[in-house]
Scaffold this motif. Sequence first.
Motif, PDB file in Angstrom:
ATOM      1  N   TYR A   1       0.798  -1.227   0.000  1.00  0.00           N
ATOM      2  CA  TYR A   1       0.000   0.000   0.000  1.00  0.00           C
ATOM      3  C   TYR A   1       0.831   1.278   0.000  1.00  0.00           C
ATOM      4  O   TYR A   1       0.265   2.380   0.022  1.00  0.00           O
ATOM      5  N   GLY A   2       2.151   1.136  -0.014  1.00  0.00           N
ATOM      6  CA  GLY A   2       2.990   2.333  -0.076  1.00  0.00           C
ATOM      7  C   GLY A   2       3.008   3.141   1.200  1.00  0.00           C
ATOM      8  O   GLY A   2       3.322   4.340   1.171  1.00  0.00           O
ATOM      9  N   ALA A   3       2.683   2.527   2.326  1.00  0.00           N
ATOM     10  CA  ALA A   3       2.669   3.254   3.590  1.00  0.00           C
ATOM     11  C   ALA A   3       4.084   3.564   4.051  1.00  0.00           C
ATOM     12  O   ALA A   3       5.028   2.812   3.773  1.00  0.00           O
ATOM     13  N   THR A   4       4.224   4.667   4.758  1.00  0.00           N
ATOM     14  CA  THR A   4       5.488   5.013   5.387  1.00  0.00           C
ATOM     15  C   THR A   4       5.538   4.368   6.765  1.00  0.00           C
ATOM     16  O   THR A   4       4.619   4.533   7.567  1.00  0.00           O
ATOM     17  N   VAL A   5       6.588   3.617   7.029  1.00  0.00           N
ATOM     18  CA  VAL A   5       6.722   2.955   8.328  1.00  0.00           C
ATOM     19  C   VAL A   5       7.327   3.947   9.319  1.00  0.00           C
ATOM     20  O   VAL A   5       8.382   4.547   9.057  1.00  0.00           O
ATOM     21  N   VAL A   6       6.662   4.128  10.450  1.00  0.00           N
ATOM     22  CA  VAL A   6       7.116   5.088  11.462  1.00  0.00           C
ATOM     23  C   VAL A   6       7.210   4.385  12.810  1.00  0.00           C
ATOM     24  O   VAL A   6       6.613   3.329  13.027  1.00  0.00           O
ATOM     25  N   ALA A   7       7.935   5.005  13.727  1.00  0.00           N
ATOM     26  CA  ALA A   7       8.080   4.504  15.102  1.00  0.00           C
ATOM     27  C   ALA A   7       8.549   3.049  15.132  1.00  0.00           C
ATOM     28  O   ALA A   7       8.146   2.278  16.010  1.00  0.00           O
ATOM     29  N   MET A   8       9.395   2.691  14.189  1.00  0.00           N
ATOM     30  CA  MET A   8       9.951   1.342  14.162  1.00  0.00           C
ATOM     31  C   MET A   8      11.418   1.417  13.730  1.00  0.00           C
ATOM     32  O   MET A   8      11.901   0.572  12.990  1.00  0.00           O
ATOM     33  N   SER A   9      12.116   2.418  14.224  1.00  0.00           N
ATOM     34  CA  SER A   9      13.479   2.674  13.769  1.00  0.00           C
ATOM     35  C   SER A   9      14.518   2.171  14.769  1.00  0.00           C
ATOM     36  O   SER A   9      14.215   1.903  15.940  1.00  0.00           O
ATOM     37  N   ALA A  10      15.754   2.091  14.291  1.00  0.00           N
ATOM     38  CA  ALA A  10      16.858   1.699  15.165  1.00  0.00           C
ATOM     39  C   ALA A  10      17.061   2.734  16.266  1.00  0.00           C
ATOM     40  O   ALA A  10      17.348   2.395  17.417  1.00  0.00           O
ATOM     41  N   ASP A  11      16.891   4.017  15.932  1.00  0.00           N
ATOM     42  CA  ASP A  11      17.052   5.075  16.936  1.00  0.00           C
ATOM     43  C   ASP A  11      16.045   4.906  18.069  1.00  0.00           C
ATOM     44  O   ASP A  11      16.380   5.077  19.241  1.00  0.00           O
ATOM     45  N   LEU A  12      14.829   4.546  17.721  1.00  0.00           N
ATOM     46  CA  LEU A  12      13.793   4.347  18.734  1.00  0.00           C
ATOM     47  C   LEU A  12      14.153   3.170  19.641  1.00  0.00           C
ATOM     48  O   LEU A  12      13.967   3.231  20.862  1.00  0.00           O
ATOM     49  N   VAL A  13      14.662   2.099  19.065  1.00  0.00           N
ATOM     50  CA  VAL A  13      15.066   0.941  19.863  1.00  0.00           C
ATOM     51  C   VAL A  13      16.167   1.326  20.841  1.00  0.00           C
ATOM     52  O   VAL A  13      16.129   0.954  22.022  1.00  0.00           O
ATOM     53  N   ARG A  14      17.136   2.115  20.377  1.00  0.00           N
ATOM     54  CA  ARG A  14      18.232   2.527  21.263  1.00  0.00           C
ATOM     55  C   ARG A  14      17.729   3.450  22.375  1.00  0.00           C
ATOM     56  O   ARG A  14      18.176   3.353  23.526  1.00  0.00           O
ATOM     57  N   ARG A  15      16.796   4.330  22.047  1.00  0.00           N
ATOM     58  CA  ARG A  15      16.250   5.245  23.062  1.00  0.00           C
ATOM     59  C   ARG A  15      15.437   4.503  24.116  1.00  0.00           C
ATOM     60  O   ARG A  15      15.272   4.977  25.240  1.00  0.00           O
ATOM     61  N   ALA A  16      14.916   3.309  23.756  1.00  0.00           N
ATOM     62  CA  ALA A  16      14.120   2.539  24.711  1.00  0.00           C
ATOM     63  C   ALA A  16      14.981   1.899  25.784  1.00  0.00           C
ATOM     64  O   ALA A  16      14.456   1.441  26.798  1.00  0.00           O
ATOM     65  N   GLY A  17      16.305   1.856  25.591  1.00  0.00           N
ATOM     66  CA  GLY A  17      17.185   1.291  26.602  1.00  0.00           C
ATOM     67  C   GLY A  17      17.598  -0.130  26.286  1.00  0.00           C
ATOM     68  O   GLY A  17      17.202  -0.710  25.268  1.00  0.00           O
ATOM     69  N   ALA A  18      18.363  -0.686  27.203  1.00  0.00           N
ATOM     70  CA  ALA A  18      18.939  -2.017  26.969  1.00  0.00           C
ATOM     71  C   ALA A  18      17.882  -3.116  27.020  1.00  0.00           C
ATOM     72  O   ALA A  18      18.038  -4.160  26.389  1.00  0.00           O
ATOM     73  N   GLU A  19      16.817  -2.916  27.797  1.00  0.00           N
ATOM     74  CA  GLU A  19      15.772  -3.926  27.923  1.00  0.00           C
ATOM     75  C   GLU A  19      14.404  -3.257  27.758  1.00  0.00           C
ATOM     76  O   GLU A  19      13.730  -2.947  28.753  1.00  0.00           O
ATOM     77  N   PRO A  20      13.983  -3.038  26.530  1.00  0.00           N
ATOM     78  CA  PRO A  20      12.712  -2.334  26.310  1.00  0.00           C
ATOM     79  C   PRO A  20      11.489  -3.096  26.792  1.00  0.00           C
ATOM     80  O   PRO A  20      10.443  -2.517  27.033  1.00  0.00           O
ATOM     81  N   SER A  21      11.573  -4.419  26.918  1.00  0.00           N
ATOM     82  CA  SER A  21      10.485  -5.218  27.486  1.00  0.00           C
ATOM     83  C   SER A  21      11.089  -6.470  28.096  1.00  0.00           C
ATOM     84  O   SER A  21      12.304  -6.682  28.036  1.00  0.00           O
ATOM     85  N   ALA A  22      10.230  -7.308  28.667  1.00  0.00           N
ATOM     86  CA  ALA A  22      10.708  -8.553  29.267  1.00  0.00           C
ATOM     87  C   ALA A  22      10.645  -9.722  28.295  1.00  0.00           C
ATOM     88  O   ALA A  22      10.977 -10.847  28.656  1.00  0.00           O
ATOM     89  N   VAL A  23      10.226  -9.455  27.062  1.00  0.00           N
ATOM     90  CA  VAL A  23       9.988 -10.533  26.103  1.00  0.00           C
ATOM     91  C   VAL A  23      11.164 -10.659  25.144  1.00  0.00           C
ATOM     92  O   VAL A  23      11.514  -9.683  24.464  1.00  0.00           O
ATOM     93  N   PRO A  24      11.792 -11.837  25.052  1.00  0.00           N
ATOM     94  CA  PRO A  24      12.911 -12.013  24.112  1.00  0.00           C
ATOM     95  C   PRO A  24      12.445 -11.858  22.667  1.00  0.00           C
ATOM     96  O   PRO A  24      11.311 -12.193  22.326  1.00  0.00           O
TER      97      PRO A  24
END
Length: 401
Positions: free
Chosen positions: A344-367
């Motif tokens: 559909y040509g959508a722009t993917v947002v809020a799924m970036s490497a920068d966001l993962v790094r900003r979430a910290g070393a353990e963003p959730s408890a799920v592997p």
Amino acid sequence: MTATFLAELAHDADLAPLWTAVHRRLCAGVPAESIASVRVENLSSAGTAVLRSWIDTTSRRGRDRSGVKVDGSSTVVPLRDVLAAIALPVAQLVPLVELAVGRPVVNSAALRRQASTRRRDLWAEVEARLPQLPGLVARMRAAGTDDVESTRHFVRVLAEVVAALPYRPPTSLAKLAHDLAGDPHYFDLDRNTGSRLVSAVAEWSGKPEPTRPDHVRSLLAKAGILADRLSSTVLLHQVRVVGDGPIDRRLREVNTPVAVTLLDLTVHPPVFAEQLLTVVENPSVLEAAMARGIHQAFACTSGHLGSVDHALLQLAIDQGVTLRYAGDLDGPGLLIARQVAEIYGATVVAMSADLVRRAGAEPSAVPFFGVDRVEDDLRDAITASGRVLFQEHDVVLDELL
């Protein structure tokens, strides 16, 4: 021949390899009276000695020639001579080996012939009942079957369906399955029977077989078969519309998320205004938007990409809506994001490497499992934490809202 002697022969451990070898020959379809000799593996020296004591005559011993011939680990035993020596009628050979081996003699060759005949008869019946579907018949035959009767039942039911196409007035898929197969779930689209029904309708209509779930339902609907259009919904929140249909009015009248069904999108499709529509995976994002008083257009797929979601996305791009997509940063979320972007040509947002790094070393408890076809920077960021980043995380919500 007494039952006691038969039992003694059967339970003689030294002779067990002999009776096993005979049992194998009988199961291969060789008649007992036709077995002149048998090759026995791993017959012990004691077993060999017993057999030789039975059949080796004085003249044989004098010439140093035994009727039981040992060749490495194999021993060739003249079975007819053995039976004659112990006065065992051929008619009692089968009961003897069944008692010794503990399994009945089953003529596997005859069973194979019977199965081959049944399969041949089955495919002849399939071709006769479905002459208008040679492509489906060929695929079914290539796939084969382990259950002739269930295949025969399916073909009979399918033949009734095809003979009545198109259904006017339309009927639901569950009703059709109930009336013809006695089971409303018989043609569920996640079953093999359901997928073959779709193949049959596509071939009957001369159309390519669809893969997208909304296209599958559209194909069936054109043939008068209505797959479930009510149980699955997509949530719309703050979506602007300019039409005057019942769904448009519903969307204008409320400020909370509206659950829209596939029936709504195909029978009473809303007319969207030009806008930016953010498609998210989780209803919690809509809850957060309401809590923060955010006036932004959202659609929520509730964690999957089904027929109603495809229908919404297609309707949106057909009407000039600009799409953004955001999902959980896990295996399924990344897969869905890729599909929405590619189709559909959508722009993917809020799924970036920068966001993962900003979430910290353990963003959730799920592997995290299943990094595949992900850009290197994002893969490295996910691998560093080894954890899933869910949309409920504040860094994701702040990015979206």
